[in-house]
Design a protein around this motif. Sequence first.
Motif, PDB file in Angstrom:
ATOM      1  N   ARG A   1     -26.935   3.523  90.518  1.00 34.62           N
ATOM      2  CA  ARG A   1     -25.682   2.800  90.597  1.00 34.62           C
ATOM      3  C   ARG A   1     -25.769   1.423  89.927  1.00 34.62           C
ATOM      4  N   GLN A   2     -26.900   0.759  90.182  1.00 34.92           N
ATOM      5  CA  GLN A   2     -27.083  -0.582  89.618  1.00 34.92           C
ATOM      6  C   GLN A   2     -27.181  -0.526  88.098  1.00 34.92           C
ATOM      7  N   ALA A   3     -27.880   0.480  87.610  1.00 38.34           N
ATOM      8  CA  ALA A   3     -27.998   0.645  86.156  1.00 38.34           C
ATOM      9  C   ALA A   3     -26.622   0.905  85.554  1.00 38.34           C
ATOM     10  N   ALA A   4     -25.856   1.768  86.212  1.00 41.88           N
ATOM     11  CA  ALA A   4     -24.527   2.109  85.702  1.00 41.88           C
ATOM     12  C   ALA A   4     -23.658   0.860  85.600  1.00 41.88           C
ATOM     13  N   GLU A   5     -23.698   0.034  86.634  1.00 39.81           N
ATOM     14  CA  GLU A   5     -22.897  -1.188  86.622  1.00 39.81           C
ATOM     15  C   GLU A   5     -23.387  -2.138  85.533  1.00 39.81           C
TER      16      GLU A   5
ATOM     17  N   VAL B   1     -17.926   0.712  89.155  1.00 43.19           N
ATOM     18  CA  VAL B   1     -18.227   1.607  90.270  1.00 43.19           C
ATOM     19  C   VAL B   1     -17.449   1.142  91.496  1.00 43.19           C
ATOM     20  N   ASN B   2     -16.695   2.043  92.112  1.00 43.76           N
ATOM     21  CA  ASN B   2     -15.907   1.630  93.285  1.00 43.76           C
ATOM     22  C   ASN B   2     -16.747   1.673  94.558  1.00 43.76           C
ATOM     23  N   ARG B   3     -16.098   1.348  95.680  1.00 50.65           N
ATOM     24  CA  ARG B   3     -16.862   1.198  96.922  1.00 50.65           C
ATOM     25  C   ARG B   3     -17.521   2.488  97.375  1.00 50.65           C
ATOM     26  N   ASN B   4     -16.925   3.607  96.965  1.00 51.41           N
ATOM     27  CA  ASN B   4     -17.522   4.891  97.357  1.00 51.41           C
ATOM     28  C   ASN B   4     -18.625   5.344  96.424  1.00 51.41           C
ATOM     29  N   GLY B   5     -18.975   4.474  95.473  1.00 50.43           N
ATOM     30  CA  GLY B   5     -20.020   4.856  94.526  1.00 50.43           C
ATOM     31  C   GLY B   5     -19.516   5.802  93.455  1.00 50.43           C
ATOM     32  N   MET B   6     -18.193   5.786  93.208  1.00 55.08           N
ATOM     33  CA  MET B   6     -17.623   6.662  92.178  1.00 55.08           C
ATOM     34  C   MET B   6     -17.238   5.835  90.954  1.00 55.08           C
ATOM     35  N   ALA B   7     -17.384   6.435  89.784  1.00 55.49           N
ATOM     36  CA  ALA B   7     -16.999   5.757  88.542  1.00 55.49           C
ATOM     37  C   ALA B   7     -16.421   6.779  87.583  1.00 55.49           C
ATOM     38  N   CYS B   8     -15.686   6.291  86.585  1.00 59.86           N
ATOM     39  CA  CYS B   8     -15.236   7.182  85.525  1.00 59.86           C
ATOM     40  C   CYS B   8     -16.452   7.599  84.708  1.00 59.86           C
ATOM     41  N   CYS B   9     -16.577   8.880  84.492  1.00 61.85           N
ATOM     42  CA  CYS B   9     -17.771   9.431  83.843  1.00 61.85           C
ATOM     43  C   CYS B   9     -17.767   9.116  82.349  1.00 61.85           C
ATOM     44  N   PRO B  10     -18.854   8.513  81.829  1.00 62.51           N
ATOM     45  CA  PRO B  10     -18.906   8.223  80.394  1.00 62.51           C
ATOM     46  C   PRO B  10     -19.297   9.448  79.566  1.00 62.51           C
ATOM     47  N   PHE B  11     -19.584  10.558  80.219  1.00 64.12           N
ATOM     48  CA  PHE B  11     -20.091  11.721  79.492  1.00 64.12           C
ATOM     49  C   PHE B  11     -19.014  12.763  79.230  1.00 64.12           C
ATOM     50  N   HIS B  12     -17.825  12.555  79.782  1.00 65.51           N
ATOM     51  CA  HIS B  12     -16.693  13.369  79.366  1.00 65.51           C
ATOM     52  C   HIS B  12     -15.464  12.481  79.481  1.00 65.51           C
ATOM     53  N   ASN B  13     -14.343  12.947  78.984  1.00 66.24           N
ATOM     54  CA  ASN B  13     -13.160  12.099  79.035  1.00 66.24           C
ATOM     55  C   ASN B  13     -12.589  12.127  80.444  1.00 66.24           C
ATOM     56  N   ASP B  14     -12.868  11.064  81.169  1.00 70.32           N
ATOM     57  CA  ASP B  14     -12.602  11.051  82.607  1.00 70.32           C
ATOM     58  C   ASP B  14     -11.565   9.989  82.910  1.00 70.32           C
TER      59      ASP B  14
ATOM     60  N   LYS C   1     -20.345  10.491  90.679  1.00 69.43           N
ATOM     61  CA  LYS C   1     -20.901   9.956  91.914  1.00 69.43           C
ATOM     62  C   LYS C   1     -22.265   9.341  91.621  1.00 69.43           C
ATOM     63  N   LEU C   2     -22.424   8.078  92.033  1.00 69.29           N
ATOM     64  CA  LEU C   2     -23.690   7.389  91.776  1.00 69.29           C
ATOM     65  C   LEU C   2     -24.382   7.057  93.091  1.00 69.29           C
ATOM     66  N   ASN C   3     -25.551   7.632  93.277  1.00 72.55           N
ATOM     67  CA  ASN C   3     -26.357   7.334  94.458  1.00 72.55           C
ATOM     68  C   ASN C   3     -27.512   6.438  94.070  1.00 72.55           C
ATOM     69  N   GLU C   4     -28.359   6.166  95.021  1.00 77.35           N
ATOM     70  CA  GLU C   4     -29.573   5.407  94.727  1.00 77.35           C
ATOM     71  C   GLU C   4     -30.418   6.124  93.677  1.00 77.35           C
ATOM     72  N   GLU C   5     -30.631   7.414  93.906  1.00 78.79           N
ATOM     73  CA  GLU C   5     -31.650   8.115  93.125  1.00 78.79           C
ATOM     74  C   GLU C   5     -31.120   9.069  92.067  1.00 78.79           C
ATOM     75  N   TYR C   6     -29.861   9.449  92.177  1.00 77.38           N
ATOM     76  CA  TYR C   6     -29.351  10.380  91.165  1.00 77.38           C
ATOM     77  C   TYR C   6     -27.853  10.193  90.968  1.00 77.38           C
TER      78      TYR C   6
END
Length: 210
Positions: free
Chosen positions: A14-18, A24-37, A43-48
């Motif tokens: 999550r930290q890397a993504a930010e 990244v919103n409060r639920n750990g969700m973000a618009c995916c950069p790997f498809h047109n989202d 979903k971004l967790n600590e480890e995956y």
Amino acid sequence: MNIFETVKAAVPVRQAAEHYGLKVNRNGMACCPFHNDRHPSLKLNEEYFFCFGCGATGDVIEFTAKLFDLGSLQAAQRLAVDFGISTEQGQAVATSRKPKHPHIRQFREDEMFCFRVLTDYLHLLEDWKVQYAPKTPEDDLDDRFVEACQMLERIEYLTDILTVGDLEERVAVVEELMKDSTVAFLQDYTARKREEDVRFERGNDAGHAL
Ligand SMILES: [Zn+2]
């Protein structure tokens, strides 16, 4: 620990993504950069990370590798440098790192804008093709019907590229649309035509009411 383990232990996905520009919103969700989202499905967790839209998944190194089109080692090195994690390999790469897509955040914004404008116009054309189709073979062709027939395929093609094209194709389309404010013009045009249609329909309703 090798560089992979060190980096994975030190940097939550999550930290890397930010850090690399994802919102990244409060639920750990973000618009995916790997498809047109258009709605956050990553979903971004600590480890995956995991994308409900395109199925992309992996750890922080895979995330960074995919985002910048790097190999695993390069991605780990990049993370080490960007997050100040000292590893020998990390130090070595400090002077040579250069993101392949340095303006990825700006590009994504432009791309989303283009996609929105294109789909708005596409829907307008789809409506026109039905609404203004000639009722009999003798009818004069309505300009809007003609425009729909001429443009639909092209606009569909462009939105398809933005949806499923690879990065290079998408960059080309976005550059083309941003050039000379083409996309801004199209946005105004679609809004204006929509308004005219609404006014026209209202006019008709008023006519019926009388
Ligand atoms: Zn995705």
